[in-house]
Design a protein around this motif. Structure first.
Motif, mmCIF file in Angstrom:
data_model
loop_
_atom_site.group_PDB
_atom_site.id
_atom_site.type_symbol
_atom_site.label_atom_id
_atom_site.label_comp_id
_atom_site.label_asym_id
_atom_site.label_seq_id
_atom_site.Cartn_x
_atom_site.Cartn_y
_atom_site.Cartn_z
ATOM 1 N N ASN A 78 0.846 -1.193 0.000
ATOM 2 C CA ASN A 78 0.000 0.000 0.000
ATOM 3 C C ASN A 78 0.875 1.235 0.000
ATOM 4 O O ASN A 78 1.852 1.301 0.750
ATOM 5 C CB ASN A 78 -0.900 0.020 1.235
ATOM 6 N N VAL A 79 0.513 2.223 -0.818
ATOM 7 C CA VAL A 79 1.275 3.466 -0.881
ATOM 8 C C VAL A 79 0.334 4.661 -0.810
ATOM 9 O O VAL A 79 -0.825 4.589 -1.212
ATOM 10 C CB VAL A 79 2.120 3.571 -2.175
ATOM 11 N N ASN A 80 0.865 5.739 -0.275
ATOM 12 C CA ASN A 80 0.241 7.061 -0.306
ATOM 13 C C ASN A 80 1.271 7.981 -0.908
ATOM 14 O O ASN A 80 2.415 7.999 -0.444
ATOM 15 C CB ASN A 80 -0.110 7.549 1.100
ATOM 16 N N LEU A 81 0.891 8.723 -1.915
ATOM 17 C CA LEU A 81 1.850 9.628 -2.527
ATOM 18 C C LEU A 81 1.187 10.931 -2.904
ATOM 19 O O LEU A 81 -0.019 10.985 -3.157
ATOM 20 C CB LEU A 81 2.511 8.986 -3.745
ATOM 21 N N VAL A 82 1.992 11.966 -2.907
ATOM 22 C CA VAL A 82 1.564 13.285 -3.348
ATOM 23 C C VAL A 82 2.512 13.692 -4.458
ATOM 24 O O VAL A 82 3.729 13.609 -4.315
ATOM 25 C CB VAL A 82 1.622 14.313 -2.201
ATOM 26 N N GLY A 83 1.940 14.100 -5.588
ATOM 27 C CA GLY A 83 2.771 14.500 -6.710
ATOM 28 C C GLY A 83 1.982 15.298 -7.723
ATOM 29 O O GLY A 83 0.803 15.615 -7.521
ATOM 30 N N ASN A 84 2.636 15.603 -8.830
ATOM 31 C CA ASN A 84 2.023 16.399 -9.890
ATOM 32 C C ASN A 84 1.700 15.522 -11.090
ATOM 33 O O ASN A 84 2.513 14.688 -11.496
ATOM 34 C CB ASN A 84 2.967 17.522 -10.321
ATOM 35 N N VAL A 85 0.512 15.745 -11.645
ATOM 36 C CA VAL A 85 0.080 14.987 -12.814
ATOM 37 C C VAL A 85 0.966 15.379 -13.997
ATOM 38 O O VAL A 85 1.128 16.558 -14.304
ATOM 39 C CB VAL A 85 -1.407 15.262 -13.126
ATOM 40 N N GLY A 86 1.551 14.370 -14.664
ATOM 41 C CA GLY A 86 2.466 14.616 -15.767
ATOM 42 C C GLY A 86 1.787 14.793 -17.106
ATOM 43 O O GLY A 86 2.301 15.469 -17.989
ATOM 44 N N LYS A 87 0.619 14.170 -17.282
ATOM 45 C CA LYS A 87 -0.139 14.317 -18.521
ATOM 46 C C LYS A 87 -1.596 13.997 -18.243
ATOM 47 O O LYS A 87 -1.925 13.302 -17.288
ATOM 48 C CB LYS A 87 0.419 13.419 -19.628
ATOM 49 N N ASP A 88 -2.467 14.532 -19.086
ATOM 50 C CA ASP A 88 -3.894 14.276 -18.934
ATOM 51 C C ASP A 88 -4.163 12.779 -19.037
ATOM 52 O O ASP A 88 -3.428 12.050 -19.715
ATOM 53 C CB ASP A 88 -4.693 15.008 -20.021
ATOM 54 N N PRO A 89 -5.217 12.296 -18.374
ATOM 55 C CA PRO A 89 -5.549 10.873 -18.459
ATOM 56 C C PRO A 89 -5.779 10.423 -19.897
ATOM 57 O O PRO A 89 -6.319 11.166 -20.715
ATOM 58 C CB PRO A 89 -6.847 10.757 -17.657
ATOM 59 N N GLU A 90 -5.326 9.205 -20.189
ATOM 60 C CA GLU A 90 -5.504 8.606 -21.512
ATOM 61 C C GLU A 90 -6.225 7.274 -21.348
ATOM 62 O O GLU A 90 -5.938 6.517 -20.424
ATOM 63 C CB GLU A 90 -4.156 8.363 -22.187
ATOM 64 N N THR A 91 -7.147 6.995 -22.261
ATOM 65 C CA THR A 91 -7.864 5.727 -22.241
ATOM 66 C C THR A 91 -7.332 4.854 -23.360
ATOM 67 O O THR A 91 -7.269 5.288 -24.515
ATOM 68 C CB THR A 91 -9.379 5.952 -22.411
ATOM 69 N N LYS A 92 -6.952 3.628 -23.005
ATOM 70 C CA LYS A 92 -6.488 2.654 -23.986
ATOM 71 C C LYS A 92 -7.558 1.577 -24.099
ATOM 72 O O LYS A 92 -8.003 1.033 -23.087
ATOM 73 C CB LYS A 92 -5.159 2.037 -23.560
ATOM 74 N N THR A 93 -7.960 1.278 -25.323
ATOM 75 C CA THR A 93 -8.966 0.249 -25.563
ATOM 76 C C THR A 93 -8.278 -0.967 -26.163
ATOM 77 O O THR A 93 -7.446 -0.844 -27.062
ATOM 78 C CB THR A 93 -10.058 0.770 -26.513
ATOM 79 N N PHE A 94 -8.632 -2.143 -25.669
ATOM 80 C CA PHE A 94 -8.009 -3.388 -26.098
ATOM 81 C C PHE A 94 -8.889 -4.117 -27.105
ATOM 82 O O PHE A 94 -10.074 -3.798 -27.259
ATOM 83 C CB PHE A 94 -7.729 -4.273 -24.883
ATOM 84 N N GLN A 95 -8.320 -5.093 -27.778
ATOM 85 C CA GLN A 95 -9.039 -5.840 -28.804
ATOM 86 C C GLN A 95 -10.256 -6.567 -28.243
ATOM 87 O O GLN A 95 -11.241 -6.760 -28.938
ATOM 88 C CB GLN A 95 -8.106 -6.834 -29.498
ATOM 89 N N ASN A 96 -10.191 -6.960 -26.971
ATOM 90 C CA ASN A 96 -11.319 -7.681 -26.385
ATOM 91 C C ASN A 96 -12.452 -6.755 -25.946
ATOM 92 O O ASN A 96 -13.428 -7.197 -25.355
ATOM 93 C CB ASN A 96 -10.849 -8.531 -25.200
ATOM 94 N N GLY A 97 -12.310 -5.440 -26.173
ATOM 95 C CA GLY A 97 -13.343 -4.477 -25.817
ATOM 96 C C GLY A 97 -13.131 -3.799 -24.488
ATOM 97 O O GLY A 97 -13.801 -2.824 -24.168
#
Length: 160
Positions: free
Chosen positions: A4-23
């Motif tokens: 388990n981790v707790n971290l504080v940091g800065n977002v490096g890039k906007d969220p990206e969604t990856k879609t796989f062949q199985n849907g």
């Protein structure tokens, strides 16, 4: 065994969604965490930035994704894992991944308020203001807590 981790940091890039062949699909983003320490002279010794992939896994964390943007300061709590992969050039790579159970935002103060603070609720502005101080606004007269108590326990103790 889970880490388990707790971290504080800065977002490096906007969220990206990856879609796989199985849907199926996965939405993730990166967070940079500063590494370092203060030496004996209280000087910061920078040891670089550790980058982690963050993938929200709970409904609560997923609901926050729409608000995540590059540069945001976030607090992430979840399970740490290591992912191994092969790069396009054939070399092996590794990445740290956090399966985020909670995701929250740490709001930064506007630059004009960083030397002190200003809390404008109820007309109060306080903190450092370059030598001048501002007193809190008077409470409305109907407020029973607007005046300090005058008896300070001069009543006899109740008998039990």
């Amino acid at each position: 065994m889970a880490v388990n981790v707790n971290l504080v940091g800065n977002v490096g890039k906007d969220p990206e969604t990856k879609t796989f062949q199985n849907g199926g699909s996965v939405t993730s983003f990166t967070v940079g965490v500063s590494q370092g320490y203060f030496d004996k002279r209280n000087q910061w010794q920078d040891q670089g930035t550790m980058w982690l992939e963050v993938e929200p896994i709970t409904q609560g964390a997923k609901s926050q994704l729409q608000y995540v943007h590059k540069g945001d300061k976030v607090h992430v709590s979840g399970l740490l894992s290591q992912r191994f992969f092969t790069r396009n050039d054939g070399t092996q790579g590794t990445a740290l991944r956090v399966a985020a159970q909670t995701l929250s935002f740490i709001h930064r103060q506007p630059k004009d308020q960083q030397a002190g603070f200003a809390d404008n609720r109820n007309g109060y502005t306080g903190g450092y203001s370059g030598g001048a101080t501002t007193q809190p606004a008077a409470a409305p007269p109907e407020d029973p807590w607007s005046q300090p108590p005058t008896d300070f326990g001069n009543e006899p103790d109740p008998e039990f």
